[in-house]
Design a protein around this motif. Structure first.
Motif, PDB file in Angstrom:
ATOM      1  N   GLY A  37      47.637  -3.582  23.568  1.00  0.00           N
ATOM      2  CA  GLY A  37      48.926  -3.133  24.071  1.00  0.00           C
ATOM      3  C   GLY A  37      49.193  -1.652  23.893  1.00  0.00           C
ATOM      4  O   GLY A  37      50.184  -1.139  24.420  1.00  0.00           O
ATOM      5  N   GLN A  38      48.332  -0.933  23.182  1.00  0.00           N
ATOM      6  CA  GLN A  38      48.525   0.499  22.948  1.00  0.00           C
ATOM      7  C   GLN A  38      47.845   1.318  24.044  1.00  0.00           C
ATOM      8  O   GLN A  38      46.943   0.854  24.726  1.00  0.00           O
ATOM      9  N   THR A  39      48.265   2.562  24.179  1.00  0.00           N
ATOM     10  CA  THR A  39      47.676   3.481  25.141  1.00  0.00           C
ATOM     11  C   THR A  39      46.708   4.413  24.421  1.00  0.00           C
ATOM     12  O   THR A  39      47.022   4.935  23.348  1.00  0.00           O
ATOM     13  N   TYR A  40      45.537   4.614  25.030  1.00  0.00           N
ATOM     14  CA  TYR A  40      44.483   5.438  24.442  1.00  0.00           C
ATOM     15  C   TYR A  40      43.955   6.421  25.478  1.00  0.00           C
ATOM     16  O   TYR A  40      44.212   6.289  26.668  1.00  0.00           O
ATOM     17  N   THR A  41      43.184   7.391  25.008  1.00  0.00           N
ATOM     18  CA  THR A  41      42.469   8.309  25.883  1.00  0.00           C
ATOM     19  C   THR A  41      41.059   7.773  26.072  1.00  0.00           C
ATOM     20  O   THR A  41      40.397   7.422  25.097  1.00  0.00           O
ATOM     21  N   VAL A  42      40.617   7.688  27.315  1.00  0.00           N
ATOM     22  CA  VAL A  42      39.258   7.248  27.616  1.00  0.00           C
ATOM     23  C   VAL A  42      38.439   8.487  27.956  1.00  0.00           C
ATOM     24  O   VAL A  42      38.758   9.208  28.912  1.00  0.00           O
ATOM     25  N   CYS A  43      37.420   8.745  27.144  1.00  0.00           N
ATOM     26  CA  CYS A  43      36.537   9.894  27.350  1.00  0.00           C
ATOM     27  C   CYS A  43      35.345   9.423  28.175  1.00  0.00           C
ATOM     28  O   CYS A  43      34.515   8.653  27.679  1.00  0.00           O
ATOM     29  N   ASP A  88      31.202   5.214  27.496  1.00  0.00           N
ATOM     30  CA  ASP A  88      32.540   5.808  27.420  1.00  0.00           C
ATOM     31  C   ASP A  88      33.154   5.532  26.053  1.00  0.00           C
ATOM     32  O   ASP A  88      32.876   4.513  25.428  1.00  0.00           O
ATOM     33  N   THR A  89      33.995   6.438  25.606  1.00  0.00           N
ATOM     34  CA  THR A  89      34.679   6.302  24.322  1.00  0.00           C
ATOM     35  C   THR A  89      36.172   6.109  24.555  1.00  0.00           C
ATOM     36  O   THR A  89      36.790   6.871  25.294  1.00  0.00           O
ATOM     37  N   VAL A  90      36.736   5.084  23.936  1.00  0.00           N
ATOM     38  CA  VAL A  90      38.181   4.896  23.913  1.00  0.00           C
ATOM     39  C   VAL A  90      38.641   5.537  22.608  1.00  0.00           C
ATOM     40  O   VAL A  90      38.227   5.122  21.525  1.00  0.00           O
ATOM     41  N   ALA A  91      39.458   6.580  22.726  1.00  0.00           N
ATOM     42  CA  ALA A  91      39.802   7.396  21.564  1.00  0.00           C
ATOM     43  C   ALA A  91      41.313   7.486  21.368  1.00  0.00           C
ATOM     44  O   ALA A  91      42.097   7.123  22.246  1.00  0.00           O
ATOM     45  N   ASP A  92      41.683   8.006  20.218  1.00  0.00           N
ATOM     46  CA  ASP A  92      43.076   8.239  19.861  1.00  0.00           C
ATOM     47  C   ASP A  92      43.748   9.070  20.951  1.00  0.00           C
ATOM     48  O   ASP A  92      43.160  10.024  21.473  1.00  0.00           O
ATOM     49  N   ARG A  93      44.962   8.720  21.309  1.00  0.00           N
ATOM     50  CA  ARG A  93      45.674   9.411  22.397  1.00  0.00           C
ATOM     51  C   ARG A  93      46.003  10.855  22.034  1.00  0.00           C
ATOM     52  O   ARG A  93      45.912  11.750  22.865  1.00  0.00           O
ATOM     53  N   GLU A  94      46.390  11.085  20.803  1.00  0.00           N
ATOM     54  CA  GLU A  94      46.792  12.428  20.377  1.00  0.00           C
ATOM     55  C   GLU A  94      45.611  13.314  19.982  1.00  0.00           C
ATOM     56  O   GLU A  94      45.661  14.524  20.162  1.00  0.00           O
ATOM     57  N   ARG A  95      44.580  12.706  19.402  1.00  0.00           N
ATOM     58  CA  ARG A  95      43.402  13.466  18.949  1.00  0.00           C
ATOM     59  C   ARG A  95      42.123  12.815  19.478  1.00  0.00           C
ATOM     60  O   ARG A  95      41.350  12.230  18.721  1.00  0.00           O
ATOM     61  N   PRO A  96      41.864  12.914  20.800  1.00  0.00           N
ATOM     62  CA  PRO A  96      40.684  12.246  21.350  1.00  0.00           C
ATOM     63  C   PRO A  96      39.393  12.957  20.953  1.00  0.00           C
ATOM     64  O   PRO A  96      39.240  14.147  21.177  1.00  0.00           O
ATOM     65  N   ILE A  97      38.493  12.221  20.349  1.00  0.00           N
ATOM     66  CA  ILE A  97      37.176  12.731  19.980  1.00  0.00           C
ATOM     67  C   ILE A  97      36.153  11.766  20.579  1.00  0.00           C
ATOM     68  O   ILE A  97      36.104  10.597  20.203  1.00  0.00           O
ATOM     69  N   ALA A  98      35.354  12.265  21.506  1.00  0.00           N
ATOM     70  CA  ALA A  98      34.348  11.420  22.158  1.00  0.00           C
ATOM     71  C   ALA A  98      33.142  11.243  21.239  1.00  0.00           C
ATOM     72  O   ALA A  98      32.687  12.197  20.607  1.00  0.00           O
ATOM     73  N   ALA A  99      32.640  10.024  21.156  1.00  0.00           N
ATOM     74  CA  ALA A  99      31.408   9.750  20.425  1.00  0.00           C
ATOM     75  C   ALA A  99      30.238  10.258  21.267  1.00  0.00           C
ATOM     76  O   ALA A  99      30.361  10.385  22.494  1.00  0.00           O
ATOM     77  N   PRO A 100      29.103  10.557  20.628  1.00  0.00           N
ATOM     78  CA  PRO A 100      27.940  10.971  21.427  1.00  0.00           C
ATOM     79  C   PRO A 100      27.639   9.913  22.491  1.00  0.00           C
ATOM     80  O   PRO A 100      27.586   8.727  22.199  1.00  0.00           O
ATOM     81  N   ARG A 101      27.469  10.378  23.712  1.00  0.00           N
ATOM     82  CA  ARG A 101      27.293   9.468  24.847  1.00  0.00           C
ATOM     83  C   ARG A 101      25.969   8.717  24.770  1.00  0.00           C
ATOM     84  O   ARG A 101      24.942   9.282  24.453  1.00  0.00           O
ATOM     85  N   LEU A 102      26.025   7.422  25.073  1.00  0.00           N
ATOM     86  CA  LEU A 102      24.819   6.606  25.141  1.00  0.00           C
ATOM     87  C   LEU A 102      24.102   6.904  26.454  1.00  0.00           C
ATOM     88  O   LEU A 102      24.737   7.022  27.491  1.00  0.00           O
ATOM     89  N   ARG A 103      22.798   6.997  26.407  1.00  0.00           N
ATOM     90  CA  ARG A 103      22.001   7.208  27.615  1.00  0.00           C
ATOM     91  C   ARG A 103      21.154   5.954  27.857  1.00  0.00           C
ATOM     92  O   ARG A 103      20.491   5.467  26.973  1.00  0.00           O
ATOM     93  N   ILE A 104      21.208   5.474  29.070  1.00  0.00           N
ATOM     94  CA  ILE A 104      20.418   4.307  29.445  1.00  0.00           C
ATOM     95  C   ILE A 104      19.417   4.749  30.496  1.00  0.00           C
ATOM     96  O   ILE A 104      19.787   5.320  31.529  1.00  0.00           O
ATOM     97  N   ASP A 105      18.135   4.527  30.214  1.00  0.00           N
ATOM     98  CA  ASP A 105      17.103   4.912  31.157  1.00  0.00           C
ATOM     99  C   ASP A 105      17.199   4.071  32.414  1.00  0.00           C
ATOM    100  O   ASP A 105      17.461   2.878  32.360  1.00  0.00           O
TER     101      ASP A 105
END
Length: 110
Positions: A37-43, A88-105
């Motif tokens: 139910g909360q709103t987040y930032t999607v990186c 993709d990273t679902v992160a805190d709305r106020e302080r969004p920090i993206a995790a290192p992106r996964l790479r799929i061959d």
């Protein structure tokens, strides 16, 4: 290493679909906690956007169950973000920090 007190980070590792709630992103809560139910930032790979989580699921044995919140280290499925992709990273709305992106061959043909 997980940090429960850090800003929220959830990384999508797999995708699924449910006839009732739509697209599901399965992954691990890397830091903080995630609440239905909360709103987040999607990186995403192309930038950031805001989205509201409609449902949060965990598992009891092989059965998927609704939960209200999940904390760092939990493996969960989230619903409500129709265009979420693996990595993709679902992160805190106020302080969004993206995790290192996964790479799929890409598949290769031999």
């Amino acid at each position: 290493m997980v940090e429960p007190g850090a800003p929220t980070q959830f990384q999508a590792n797999n995708l699924d679909y449910d006839d009732y709630v739509g697209r599901l992103a399965l992954g691990r809560v890397l830091n903080g906690e995630i609440v239905a139910g909360q709103t987040y930032t999607v990186c995403t790979e192309s930038g950031e956007k805001t989205a509201k989580l409609t449902n949060l699921f965990s598992w009891m044995g092989l059965k998927r169950i609704n939960v209200e919140r999940a904390t760092a280290g939990d493996i969960v499925a989230i619903a409500g973000i129709d265009d979420i992709q693996i990595g993709d990273t679902v992160a805190d709305r106020e302080r969004p920090i993206a995790a290192p992106r996964l790479r799929i061959d890409e598949p290769t043909i031999t």
